[in-house]
Design a protein around this motif. Structure first.
Motif, PDB file in Angstrom:
ATOM      1  N   PHE A   1      -7.775   4.980 -10.786  1.00 16.04           N
ATOM      2  CA  PHE A   1      -8.563   3.969 -10.088  1.00 16.04           C
ATOM      3  C   PHE A   1      -8.314   4.152  -8.595  1.00 16.04           C
ATOM      4  O   PHE A   1      -7.184   3.976  -8.132  1.00 16.04           O
ATOM      5  N   GLU A   2      -9.344   4.533  -7.834  1.00 13.80           N
ATOM      6  CA  GLU A   2      -9.139   4.904  -6.443  1.00 13.80           C
ATOM      7  C   GLU A   2     -10.275   4.400  -5.558  1.00 13.80           C
ATOM      8  O   GLU A   2     -11.381   4.116  -6.030  1.00 13.80           O
ATOM      9  N   GLY A   3      -9.988   4.319  -4.273  1.00 10.11           N
ATOM     10  CA  GLY A   3     -10.996   3.943  -3.290  1.00 10.11           C
ATOM     11  C   GLY A   3     -10.346   3.605  -1.971  1.00 10.11           C
ATOM     12  O   GLY A   3      -9.298   4.154  -1.612  1.00 10.11           O
ATOM     13  N   THR A   4     -10.939   2.665  -1.255  1.00 14.29           N
ATOM     14  CA  THR A   4     -10.388   2.169  -0.003  1.00 14.29           C
ATOM     15  C   THR A   4     -10.396   0.647  -0.035  1.00 14.29           C
ATOM     16  O   THR A   4     -11.086   0.040  -0.864  1.00 14.29           O
ATOM     17  N   PHE A   5      -9.626   0.034   0.871  1.00 14.45           N
ATOM     18  CA  PHE A   5      -9.609  -1.423   0.906  1.00 14.45           C
ATOM     19  C   PHE A   5      -9.306  -1.926   2.309  1.00 14.45           C
ATOM     20  O   PHE A   5      -8.744  -1.220   3.148  1.00 14.45           O
ATOM     21  N   THR A   6      -9.673  -3.170   2.524  1.00 19.49           N
ATOM     22  CA  THR A   6      -9.284  -3.909   3.716  1.00 19.49           C
ATOM     23  C   THR A   6      -8.759  -5.270   3.281  1.00 19.49           C
ATOM     24  O   THR A   6      -9.038  -5.735   2.170  1.00 19.49           O
TER      25      THR A   6
ATOM     26  N   ILE B   1      -8.177   1.427   4.382  1.00 16.10           N
ATOM     27  CA  ILE B   1      -7.033   2.236   3.966  1.00 16.10           C
ATOM     28  C   ILE B   1      -7.284   2.734   2.542  1.00 16.10           C
ATOM     29  O   ILE B   1      -7.813   2.000   1.700  1.00 16.10           O
ATOM     30  N   ASN B   2      -6.895   3.958   2.266  1.00 17.82           N
ATOM     31  CA  ASN B   2      -7.045   4.503   0.912  1.00 17.82           C
ATOM     32  C   ASN B   2      -6.108   3.808  -0.065  1.00 17.82           C
ATOM     33  O   ASN B   2      -4.988   3.421   0.296  1.00 17.82           O
ATOM     34  N   PHE B   3      -6.563   3.673  -1.315  1.00 18.36           N
ATOM     35  CA  PHE B   3      -5.667   3.194  -2.365  1.00 18.36           C
ATOM     36  C   PHE B   3      -5.798   4.073  -3.604  1.00 18.36           C
ATOM     37  O   PHE B   3      -6.848   4.670  -3.866  1.00 18.36           O
ATOM     38  N   GLN B   4      -4.712   4.153  -4.355  1.00 15.48           N
ATOM     39  CA  GLN B   4      -4.667   4.867  -5.634  1.00 15.48           C
ATOM     40  C   GLN B   4      -3.856   4.036  -6.624  1.00 15.48           C
ATOM     41  O   GLN B   4      -2.731   3.628  -6.315  1.00 15.48           O
TER      42      GLN B   4
ATOM     43  N   LYS C   1      -1.301 -10.879 -10.375  1.00 11.87           N
ATOM     44  CA  LYS C   1      -2.004 -10.633  -9.118  1.00 11.87           C
ATOM     45  C   LYS C   1      -1.195  -9.650  -8.276  1.00 11.87           C
ATOM     46  O   LYS C   1      -0.047  -9.937  -7.916  1.00 11.87           O
ATOM     47  N   ILE C   2      -1.785  -8.516  -7.980  1.00 10.33           N
ATOM     48  CA  ILE C   2      -1.077  -7.464  -7.261  1.00 10.33           C
ATOM     49  C   ILE C   2      -1.857  -7.111  -6.010  1.00 10.33           C
ATOM     50  O   ILE C   2      -3.031  -6.719  -6.081  1.00 10.33           O
ATOM     51  N   LYS C   3      -1.219  -7.244  -4.859  1.00 18.17           N
ATOM     52  CA  LYS C   3      -1.870  -6.963  -3.587  1.00 18.17           C
ATOM     53  C   LYS C   3      -1.620  -5.512  -3.171  1.00 18.17           C
ATOM     54  O   LYS C   3      -0.479  -5.056  -3.105  1.00 18.17           O
ATOM     55  N   LEU C   4      -2.696  -4.822  -2.882  1.00 18.06           N
ATOM     56  CA  LEU C   4      -2.560  -3.467  -2.371  1.00 18.06           C
ATOM     57  C   LEU C   4      -1.856  -3.462  -1.018  1.00 18.06           C
ATOM     58  O   LEU C   4      -1.100  -2.548  -0.696  1.00 18.06           O
ATOM     59  N   SER C   5      -2.078  -4.516  -0.230  1.00 21.46           N
ATOM     60  CA  SER C   5      -1.462  -4.592   1.099  1.00 21.46           C
ATOM     61  C   SER C   5       0.054  -4.682   1.030  1.00 21.46           C
ATOM     62  O   SER C   5       0.741  -4.404   2.025  1.00 21.46           O
ATOM     63  N   ASP C   6       0.595  -5.038  -0.145  1.00 19.69           N
ATOM     64  CA  ASP C   6       2.051  -5.071  -0.325  1.00 19.69           C
ATOM     65  C   ASP C   6       2.599  -3.710  -0.751  1.00 19.69           C
ATOM     66  O   ASP C   6       3.811  -3.564  -0.955  1.00 19.69           O
ATOM     67  N   ASN C   7       1.703  -2.746  -0.917  1.00 23.35           N
ATOM     68  CA  ASN C   7       2.117  -1.431  -1.421  1.00 23.35           C
ATOM     69  C   ASN C   7       1.726  -0.295  -0.482  1.00 23.35           C
ATOM     70  O   ASN C   7       1.572   0.850  -0.908  1.00 23.35           O
TER      71      ASN C   7
ATOM     72  N   SER D   1      -1.905   4.638   3.471  1.00 19.45           N
ATOM     73  CA  SER D   1      -2.462   4.459   2.125  1.00 19.45           C
ATOM     74  C   SER D   1      -1.574   3.538   1.304  1.00 19.45           C
ATOM     75  O   SER D   1      -0.416   3.285   1.653  1.00 19.45           O
ATOM     76  N   ALA D   2      -2.148   3.061   0.202  1.00 21.57           N
ATOM     77  CA  ALA D   2      -1.405   2.245  -0.757  1.00 21.57           C
ATOM     78  C   ALA D   2      -1.507   2.920  -2.115  1.00 21.57           C
ATOM     79  O   ALA D   2      -2.613   3.253  -2.559  1.00 21.57           O
ATOM     80  N   ALA D   3      -0.367   3.133  -2.755  1.00 23.35           N
ATOM     81  CA  ALA D   3      -0.356   3.816  -4.043  1.00 23.35           C
ATOM     82  C   ALA D   3       0.546   3.079  -5.017  1.00 23.35           C
ATOM     83  O   ALA D   3       1.661   2.689  -4.662  1.00 23.35           O
TER      84      ALA D   3
END
Length: 272
Positions: free
Chosen positions: A162-167, A175-178, A226-232, A239-241
């Motif tokens: 599951f991949e993409g970008t987020f704000t 920012i990219n996320f994976q 609930k999992i925040k990408l911004s915490d990773n 990036s957040a992975a």
């Protein structure tokens, strides 16, 4: 008099129609025959259709632009109302759904004729199969490699890619996320999914029920956990992975509620 005739005619037509439907629905099952079935996976995001490249905001107030959603479906089991199970042959029961590659259907053959009320399947590759070694599953391993669903053999399969970008409020720049769900030496993140069918799937010789399953990508990060990408985000802030650790275990729990059956088409020529 004319009205009475019309009423009687309508009654006879309705009765005939209901008897015909009843006859079709309760037709004797020849248990010595086999049929086919199709699983159709309709990927969405919190009630909206998933469109790669489109953006969706979750309850964490993070806006995700999704560029990839691939996942492995395995170990399919059909279950009758009396609890009788048909286990699809394990060596043929590993598939990939890939939104970016347009792979949304799983076609299954040689299923014993019957009326099935539930379906069970795995999300990922179970440890038993993995431990059989690379040679035993070379064909599927190569296929999974072509769809970016593996790491190395020593680290195994990606069950979800599951991949993409987020704000977010704290990260206004994209920012990219994976998010890669898989098993590792610390945890087994393979999960089983049990789904009730709103309509019986009638497997018959010459008929091919199509089971329409909705997969909600939003649940991966925004489910019971609930999992925040911004915490990773990594230290470089690029990036957040999420590929392991406690968050991946929470994601695996979320994905058990990722799927639901929307409807079942019965009869011949019912493919999506």
């Amino acid at each position: 008099m004319k009205q009475n005739i019309k009423t009687i005619a309508l009654f006879l037509f309705t009765t005939s129609f209901l008897i015909s439907c009843s006859s079709d629905d309760t037709a004797a099952i020849d248990e010595n025959t086999f049929g086919e079935a199709q699983l159709y996976f309709d990927n969405g995001v919190n009630g909206d259709k998933l469109i790669l490249g489109a953006s969706y905001t979750n309850s964490n107030n993070e806006r995700l632009t999704i560029n990839r959603l691939n996942y492995i479906i395995s170990n399919i089991i059909f279950i009758k109302s009396d609890g009788t199970e048909y286990v699809y042959p394990k060596n043929k029961s590993y598939f990939i759904v890939s939104e970016e590659s347009g792979i949304n259907t799983i076609n299954l053959t040689d299923i014993p004729a019957g009326d099935y009320k539930q379906i069970k399947f795995g999300l990922g590759v179970d440890n038993q199969r993995y431990l059989e070694g690379e040679t035993a599953q070379q064909e599927f391993w190569d296929y999974a490699t072509s769809l970016d669903m593996v790491w190395t053999w020593s680290t195994g399969y990606r069950f979800i890619n599951f991949e993409g970008t987020f704000t977010s409020d704290s990260n206004p720049e994209s920012i990219n996320f994976q998010v890669h769900q898989g098993s590792n030496s610390a945890t087994d993140n393979y999960r089983e999914i049990m789904l009730n069918l709103p309509t019986t799937a009638r497997v018959r010789m010459g008929d091919k029920p199509s089971i329409h399953i909705i997969a909600d990508a939003n649940v991966i990060l925004d489910g019971i956990n609930k999992i925040k990408l911004s915490d990773n985000i990594n230290q470089a802030g690029t990036s957040a992975a999420i590929m392991g650790g406690e968050n991946l275990v929470k994601i695996a729990a979320n994905t058990q509620a990722m799927f639901k059956v929307d409807h079942v088409h019965n009869g011949s020529g019912t493919e999506h």
